[in-house]
Enzyme design. Sequence first.
Site, PDB file in Angstrom:
ATOM      1  N   ASP A  62       0.465  -5.918   3.429  1.00 15.41           N
ATOM      2  CA  ASP A  62       0.872  -4.685   4.097  1.00 15.41           C
ATOM      3  C   ASP A  62       0.521  -4.814   5.576  1.00 15.41           C
ATOM      4  OD1 ASP A  62       1.532  -1.663   2.702  1.00 15.41           O
ATOM      5  OD2 ASP A  62       1.064  -1.715   4.840  1.00 15.41           O
ATOM      6  N   ILE A  63       1.088  -3.928   6.380  1.00 21.35           N
ATOM      7  CA  ILE A  63       0.844  -3.967   7.831  1.00 21.35           C
ATOM      8  C   ILE A  63      -0.544  -3.438   8.177  1.00 21.35           C
ATOM      9  CG2 ILE A  63       1.851  -1.693   8.333  1.00 21.35           C
ATOM     10  CD1 ILE A  63       3.221  -3.130  10.793  1.00 21.35           C
ATOM     11  N   GLN A  66       4.061   3.885  -1.640  1.00 18.06           N
ATOM     12  CA  GLN A  66       4.127   4.695  -2.859  1.00 18.06           C
ATOM     13  C   GLN A  66       4.378   3.838  -4.103  1.00 18.06           C
ATOM     14  OE1 GLN A  66       7.491   7.169  -3.600  1.00 18.06           O
ATOM     15  NE2 GLN A  66       6.353   8.623  -4.837  1.00 18.06           N
ATOM     16  N   TYR A  93      19.305   5.715   6.867  1.00 17.52           N
ATOM     17  CA  TYR A  93      18.702   5.151   5.660  1.00 17.52           C
ATOM     18  C   TYR A  93      19.793   4.651   4.704  1.00 17.52           C
ATOM     19  CZ  TYR A  93      15.642   5.251   1.465  1.00 17.52           C
ATOM     20  OH  TYR A  93      14.920   4.956   0.340  1.00 17.52           O
ATOM     21  N   LEU A 107       0.819  -1.218   0.000  1.00 15.41           N
ATOM     22  CA  LEU A 107       0.000   0.000   0.000  1.00 15.41           C
ATOM     23  C   LEU A 107       0.855   1.273   0.000  1.00 15.41           C
ATOM     24  CD1 LEU A 107      -2.826  -1.069   2.491  1.00 15.41           C
ATOM     25  CD2 LEU A 107      -2.916  -0.980   0.000  1.00 15.41           C
TER      26      LEU A 107
HETATM   27  C1  AKB Z   1      13.845   9.330   0.063  1.00 13.92           C
HETATM   28  O1  AKB Z   1      13.861  10.542  -0.221  1.00 13.92           O
HETATM   29  O2  AKB Z   1      14.109   8.880   1.181  1.00 13.92           O
HETATM   30  C2  AKB Z   1      13.523   8.350  -1.049  1.00 13.92           C
HETATM   31  C3  AKB Z   1      14.766   7.890  -1.721  1.00 13.92           C
HETATM   32  C4  AKB Z   1      15.437   8.755  -2.704  1.00 13.92           C
HETATM   33  O3  AKB Z   1      15.221   6.811  -1.455  1.00 13.92           O
HETATM   34  N1  AKB Z   1      12.616   8.941  -1.974  1.00 13.92           N
END
Ligand code: AKB
Length: 315
Positions: free
Chosen positions: A34-35, A12, A141, A10
Amino acid sequence: MKRILVTGALGQIGSELVLELRKQYGAENVVATDIRREENEVTTSGPFELLDVLDGKKMAEIANKYQVDTMIHLAALLSATAEKKPLLAWNINMGGLVNALEVARELQLQFFTPSSIGAFGPSTPKDNTPQDTIQRPNTMYGVNKVAGELLCDYYFQKFGVDTRGLRFPGLISYVTPPGGGTTDYAVEIYYEAVKRKKYTSFIGQGTYMDMMYMPDAIQAIIQLMEADPAKLIHRNAFNVTAMSVAPEHFEAEIKKHIPEFILEYDVDPVRQQIAESWPNSLDTTAAEEEWGFQAKFDLSKMTKDMLEKLKVKLN
Ligand code: AKB
């Protein structure tokens, strides 16, 4: 014929990918998970199961129940959220990925998970960033994405799991908004242009990042998964992009359709710092040569389509 399990369906990417996969492979052959549950086409047009990706046992049960041969693992926290909640990001992004890879290993599934331009960092060459280069990101990330790329390569080399991935740039779509990303401004700008003819960008003028329109991203995933393995020198993950742009380029392009549009800036230091640590533009030669990657939408074509679709959606 493929039978595919999608996590984070669900989100993007998932909410558009699932529908396209169902078109191509048959609705009953694409299991969305999905969760949370929402009443929309993803949950009603084919099989849907609730799944927290941290529950590896349930993930394996669902994969077994539907006898899938492919896993597309999308569930993850994006860069800005991960910076706010680093431990949660580590747990979900790495814990979810290793569970998904384990299911793929046990059931010998073909496997896809997205990487990101976030897998690069401040010491990476910024322009025309090569496929193989320095990857020392300074965000949670980014750490997750590099570790994820390595883990997927490991499962391929050690266990023979057919893992494949793409380093996605910012993805722009009128269907499901992203949440918690650094490139989200590039989606918000279109919504606000249609709603209010005005947008305040949290990313500063002159900050270049790669972007791509969602139809190109969906096409790239399907093409890579269908690619002849004998031709793949790389696997996790391929650089892909369609445009290298800064906020003022969106402004100029939107003004061609909405002349009164005004772009202002109120820079968010956290997301600005993340953006500045990422490349300005990626080299996509490996993806072009190894499996024929080619984006169809440039900034002008994408802007025209986004504005047309959003005018219908928001009015
Ligand atoms: C983010 O902005 O975190 C993502 C990506 C570029 O991985 N859209």
